[in-house]
Design a protein around this motif. Structure first.
Motif, short mmCIF file in Angstrom:
data_model
loop_
_atom_site.label_atom_id
_atom_site.label_comp_id
_atom_site.label_asym_id
_atom_site.label_seq_id
_atom_site.Cartn_x
_atom_site.Cartn_y
_atom_site.Cartn_z
N ARG A 139 0.94 -1.11 -0.03
CA ARG A 139 0.01 0.07 0.05
C ARG A 139 0.84 1.31 -0.19
O ARG A 139 0.76 2.27 -0.80
CB ARG A 139 -0.95 0.05 1.30
N ASP A 140 1.99 1.35 0.90
CA ASP A 140 2.85 2.60 0.72
C ASP A 140 3.43 2.63 -0.28
O ASP A 140 3.38 3.94 -1.01
CB ASP A 140 3.57 2.51 2.20
N THR A 142 2.77 1.80 -3.38
CA THR A 142 1.62 1.92 -4.23
C THR A 142 1.40 3.40 -4.31
O THR A 142 1.11 3.94 -5.51
CB THR A 142 0.19 1.30 -4.01
N GLU A 143 1.31 4.14 -3.24
CA GLU A 143 1.06 5.33 -3.21
C GLU A 143 2.28 6.12 -3.62
O GLU A 143 1.89 7.25 -4.17
CB GLU A 143 0.65 5.90 -1.42
N ARG A 144 3.14 5.64 -3.39
CA ARG A 144 4.38 6.54 -3.74
C ARG A 144 4.68 6.48 -5.36
O ARG A 144 4.96 7.31 -6.08
CB ARG A 144 5.71 5.63 -3.37
N ARG A 147 1.78 8.95 -6.69
CA ARG A 147 2.52 10.39 -6.47
C ARG A 147 3.46 10.57 -7.69
O ARG A 147 3.47 11.71 -8.20
CB ARG A 147 3.06 10.27 -5.22
N ARG A 193 -7.20 10.73 -7.79
CA ARG A 193 -6.26 9.77 -7.19
C ARG A 193 -5.54 9.23 -8.31
O ARG A 193 -4.39 9.03 -8.12
CB ARG A 193 -6.71 9.04 -5.90
N THR A 215 -10.43 2.45 -5.38
CA THR A 215 -9.61 3.14 -4.31
C THR A 215 -8.32 2.60 -4.02
O THR A 215 -7.43 3.17 -3.22
CB THR A 215 -10.38 3.47 -2.96
N ARG A 216 -8.10 1.08 -4.19
CA ARG A 216 -7.08 0.28 -3.92
C ARG A 216 -6.57 -0.38 -4.94
O ARG A 216 -6.83 -1.42 -5.31
CB ARG A 216 -7.27 -0.56 -2.57
#
Length: 309
Positions: A139-140, A142-144, A147, A193, A215-216
């Motif tokens: 998850r972390d 993936t957010e990077r 971004r 997002r 969302t995921r």
């Protein structure tokens, strides 16, 4: 040749030597995107995808494809050759041929249903068979990735040359067989997002209504151990192998390529690929269950294939 390419530029040409049953695949320099892809990495990845499709088709019709990458150093545009050798009787087929014609990028929202772990392992093995690594970030990470992709998308929109280059291929390229028609572009994320590519069109909700995306998301990083031209070609073959297998399993895919177009953002993703030695990120793949994407136009065979008889 139904392979993915940046902005559907289809930057390849094929020539068949009938005496040796060898297909030569050249880069089509006139179809490259000199602002978005100045070093030609995306061209090599795209040609690698086309090479994999050729290998799959050859095996389907009973040939044993023998592939060489960059076979002639004094001809840099010649990226690969595939010789059609006699196949062993009863050799198993990959079963991917039908997926070649069904695989389309889907730039639409996917459901939130997760992909089974055994399927993810199967996709990773497909990449491994082609000399690449496929990793599914947590998850972390993936957010990077998201971004970095959002930053790249913002830069692309702000870069006049790149925006014009992209816009030309979605608003009427010089050939009706190149570029992306409006039907395949997909919406933007209403929550802002998921950084879906705008293609320089600066589309607004009143033109194309935004929709909520998953969302995921399930993202995959495709990487290689080195970052040479041969690695780009191997990455393309691995990418197409993964996409065809995903298609066969009923999974949709789209490519988040934006961060690959900015060296600093691409380097930032290299550290996310795996523990241990550095891997070079070649593609970000978005996977999920959802609508099948519409087909993109294809160049006529006579524009793509020549034969020495």
């Amino acid at each position: 040749m139904a392979a993915p390419s940046l902005h559907n530029t289809q930057p390849w040409r094929f020539r068949l030597d009938t005496d040796t049953r060898t297909v030569r695949i050249d880069a089509a320099a006139d179809l490259a995107l000199r602002h978005t892809d100045p070093v030609g990495r995306a061209v090599h990845v795209s040609v690698g995808c086309a090479v994999l499709n050729l290998r799959v088709a050859a095996a389907h019709f009973g040939w044993a494809p023998v592939t060489r990458l960059l076979p002639c150093p004094d001809r840099p545009a010649l990226l690969a050759t595939v010789r059609l050798a006699e196949a062993v009787r009863g050799a198993p087929s990959t079963g991917l041929y039908e997926a070649v014609w069904r695989r389309h990028s889907s730039r639409f929202p996917f459901s939130g249903r997760p992909l089974p772990s055994d399927l993810l392992a199967e996709l990773a093995e497909a990449a491994h068979l082609e000399g690449a690594t496929l990793r599914f970030p947590g998850r972390d990470d993936t957010e990077r990735v998201l971004r970095a992709t959002r930053e790249a998308e913002w830069r692309n929109r702000a870069d006049t040359d790149r925006a014009v280059e992209s816009r030309r291929l979605v608003s009427g390229p010089h050939s009706p067989w190149l570029g992306l028609p409006a039907a395949v572009l997909g919406p933007q994320d209403a929550l802002e997002r998921m950084p879906m590519r705008d293609f320089g069109a600066h589309r607004h909700p009143e033109v194309l209504p935004a929709r909520a995306f998953e969302t995921r998301p399930t993202l995959a990083l495709l990487s290689t151990a080195h970052d040479r031209r041969t690695d780009w070609l191997r990455a393309g073959q691995a990418l197409e192998h993964v996409l065809l297998l995903a298609t066969r399993r009923g999974v949709r895919a789209s490519l988040l390529h934006q961060a690959m177009e900015w060296p600093d953002l691409r380097r930032a993703l290299d550290g996310l690929s795996a523990d241990g030695p550095r891997l070079y990120t070649q593609m970000v793949i978005r996977l999920g269950y959802g609508p099948e994407g519409p087909a993109s136009p294809r160049r006529p065979v006579e524009e793509v294939v020549e034969a020495d008889v």
